[in-house]
Design a protein around this motif. Structure first.
Motif, PDB file in Angstrom:
ATOM      1  N   TYR A  24      -5.228   8.093  -3.076  1.00  0.00           N
ATOM      2  CA  TYR A  24      -4.388   6.713  -2.973  1.00  0.00           C
ATOM      3  C   TYR A  24      -5.003   5.478  -3.183  1.00  0.00           C
ATOM      4  O   TYR A  24      -4.796   4.572  -2.482  1.00  0.00           O
ATOM      5  CB  TYR A  24      -3.611   6.855  -1.693  1.00  0.00           C
ATOM      6  N   THR A  25      -5.863   5.218  -4.284  1.00  0.00           N
ATOM      7  CA  THR A  25      -6.637   4.005  -4.502  1.00  0.00           C
ATOM      8  C   THR A  25      -6.158   3.684  -6.103  1.00  0.00           C
ATOM      9  O   THR A  25      -6.438   4.414  -6.798  1.00  0.00           O
ATOM     10  CB  THR A  25      -7.991   4.516  -4.200  1.00  0.00           C
ATOM     11  N   LEU A  60       0.658  -1.186  -0.021  1.00  0.00           N
ATOM     12  CA  LEU A  60      -0.055   0.042  -0.202  1.00  0.00           C
ATOM     13  C   LEU A  60       0.799   1.358  -0.115  1.00  0.00           C
ATOM     14  O   LEU A  60       0.594   2.306  -0.670  1.00  0.00           O
ATOM     15  CB  LEU A  60      -1.142   0.026   1.348  1.00  0.00           C
ATOM     16  N   ASP A  61       2.135   1.043   0.697  1.00  0.00           N
ATOM     17  CA  ASP A  61       2.991   2.276   0.746  1.00  0.00           C
ATOM     18  C   ASP A  61       3.378   2.627  -0.700  1.00  0.00           C
ATOM     19  O   ASP A  61       3.675   3.605  -1.021  1.00  0.00           O
ATOM     20  CB  ASP A  61       4.139   2.195   1.642  1.00  0.00           C
ATOM     21  N   SER A  99     -10.626   4.181   0.063  1.00  0.00           N
ATOM     22  CA  SER A  99      -9.347   4.932  -0.010  1.00  0.00           C
ATOM     23  C   SER A  99      -8.078   4.227   0.418  1.00  0.00           C
ATOM     24  O   SER A  99      -8.341   3.404   1.280  1.00  0.00           O
ATOM     25  CB  SER A  99      -9.434   6.245   1.108  1.00  0.00           C
ATOM     26  N   ASN A 100      -6.831   4.531  -0.072  1.00  0.00           N
ATOM     27  CA  ASN A 100      -5.545   3.993   0.418  1.00  0.00           C
ATOM     28  C   ASN A 100      -5.499   2.569   0.313  1.00  0.00           C
ATOM     29  O   ASN A 100      -5.485   2.022   1.101  1.00  0.00           O
ATOM     30  CB  ASN A 100      -5.338   4.414   1.887  1.00  0.00           C
ATOM     31  N   ARG A 106       0.853   4.151  -2.899  1.00  0.00           N
ATOM     32  CA  ARG A 106       0.894   5.659  -2.799  1.00  0.00           C
ATOM     33  C   ARG A 106       1.995   6.442  -3.543  1.00  0.00           C
ATOM     34  O   ARG A 106       1.869   7.448  -3.932  1.00  0.00           O
ATOM     35  CB  ARG A 106       0.877   5.797  -1.360  1.00  0.00           C
ATOM     36  N   THR A 121     -10.576   1.133   3.679  1.00  0.00           N
ATOM     37  CA  THR A 121      -9.578   2.124   3.851  1.00  0.00           C
ATOM     38  C   THR A 121      -8.385   0.896   4.238  1.00  0.00           C
ATOM     39  O   THR A 121      -8.473   0.010   4.635  1.00  0.00           O
ATOM     40  CB  THR A 121      -9.652   2.900   4.791  1.00  0.00           C
ATOM     41  N   ASP A 122      -7.267   1.197   3.579  1.00  0.00           N
ATOM     42  CA  ASP A 122      -5.955   0.505   3.722  1.00  0.00           C
ATOM     43  C   ASP A 122      -6.171  -1.010   3.495  1.00  0.00           C
ATOM     44  O   ASP A 122      -5.621  -1.994   4.284  1.00  0.00           O
ATOM     45  CB  ASP A 122      -5.803   0.616   5.407  1.00  0.00           C
TER      46      ASP A 122
END
Length: 353
Positions: free
Chosen positions: A289-290, A228-229, A304-305, A232, A321-322
């Motif tokens: 960030y998706t 995920l990082d 999101s994310n 982004r 999320t995440d």
């Protein structure tokens, strides 16, 4: 110079995704991680590449062969994860008498490796390693260096009391001398031939092992949070592009929309974000960030994310999320809960909330 990319292993830290997908094929910004490695080598001028494949060899080979590359790409089978040095050892026929770059296929490097590869080629050393500073060196292979001579004087694998915070990054410049080193080492306590041991043998036997420092960011995408990082970081570099249809929806920030995708009225795409080809987004909020994979449908949902892989069907989830959501996942909700939710779902999962 040749390129050797490692795309084997089981990816146990990325379960359940890696029960059905090879970890190097997990998409970041809608592109398999492995493809970034191949492109990096080609951009550095390397056009003869071998990929080490393991138990999911057919999946890797089929995915790579589906693209027309500016390189000759072959495959070498490793029957089990027996260590990085073992992967090099079984590549001896491919390498021959040439220098080569070994690239771990789950590594991402901003700006690429062209400068490092050029420096390795020009320096005429026996090996060259790419290093970066890390917060906790105890988790990595650590290098002690002579900054004036630009050489490595010692390598220590996951030291309990680190004397340096310089970690080895998964891109190595190697010469055929590494095969002699591998022939002189024994398997570690893990039962694997460690590339760190082979490189340390070179150093102890008077070879010149140079180093370079990472410029920008580097990611080893071994865990969900790393994936995920990386997503982004790469999404931060995209530009606006719309090849679909936006029907009275709100688009803010940098957003890429693929071919034949439809963003329907009542939706909002908050960049940075990528919507793949043939997607439908209705009454939903996507980003920031998706990444949404090809042929996905998102209805009445906020995400999101997160990474959503191809063929997903997500309906009426208030806030995701995440999350890392695999291929062809069906995710629906029948209640009115507005709680924020995080998922890691393997391919073809079906979840009804």
């Amino acid at each position: 110079m040749k390129g050797l990319i490692l795309s084997g292993g089981h990816g146990t830290r990325l379960r359940p995704i890696t029960y059905s997908q090879q970890k190097q094929l997990i998409p970041v910004a809608n592109k398999p991680i492995l493809f970034y490695c191949i492109e990096d080598l080609i951009n550095a001028g390397i056009h003869d590449i071998a990929i080490i494949v393991g138990p999911n060899k057919e999946q890797v080979m089929e995915t790579v062969r589906a693209v027309e590359w500016d390189a000759r790409i072959s495959f070498i089978f490793q029957d089990a994860p027996r260590g990085l040095a073992h992967a090099v050892k079984i590549s001896r026929d491919f390498v021959g008498d040439d220098n080569f770059i070994m690239y771990l296929g789950d590594n991402l490097l901003k700006g690429g490796s062209a400068d490092f590869i050029r420096d390795f080629s020009d320096s005429k050393v026996d090996a060259s390693l790419l290093l970066t500073e890390v917060e906790d060196p105890r988790q990595y292979g650590v290098a002690l260096v002579d900054e004036q001579k630009k050489i490595i004087v010692k390598l220590v694998e996951k030291p309990k009391n680190p004397q340096s915070n310089l970690s080895i990054v998964g891109i190595y410049g190697l010469t055929p001398r590494i095969f002699e080193a591998i022939d002189h080492i024994k398997p570690s306590w893990r039962g694997e031939l460690e590339i760190t041991d082979a490189l340390h043998w070179l150093i102890e036997n008077g070879c010149n092992v140079r180093y370079g420092m990472v410029q920008g960011w580097w990611k080893d995408t071994g865990k969900t949070e790393d994936i995920l990082d990386a997503n982004r970081l790469i999404l931060d570099t995209i530009e606006n592009e719309n090849n679909g249809s936006v029907q009275s929806a709100t688009i803010t920030g940098k957003v890429k929309i693929g071919k034949n995708s439809v963003i329907r009225e009542g939706s909002a795409i908050n960049g940075p974000a990528i919507i793949g080809n043939d997607c439908i987004v209705s009454a939903s909020t996507i980003g920031p960030y998706t990444s949404i994979g090809d042929s996905s449908e998102i209805h009445s949902t906020s995400i999101s994310n997160s990474i959503v892989m191809e063929g997903a069907r997500i309906d009426r989830i208030h806030q995701i999320t995440d999350s890392l959501i695999g291929k062809n996942v069906i995710l629906k909700k029948d209640d009115a809960s507005h709680e924020r939710k995080t998922f890691v779902l393997g391919d073809s999962s079906q979840v009804m909330l």
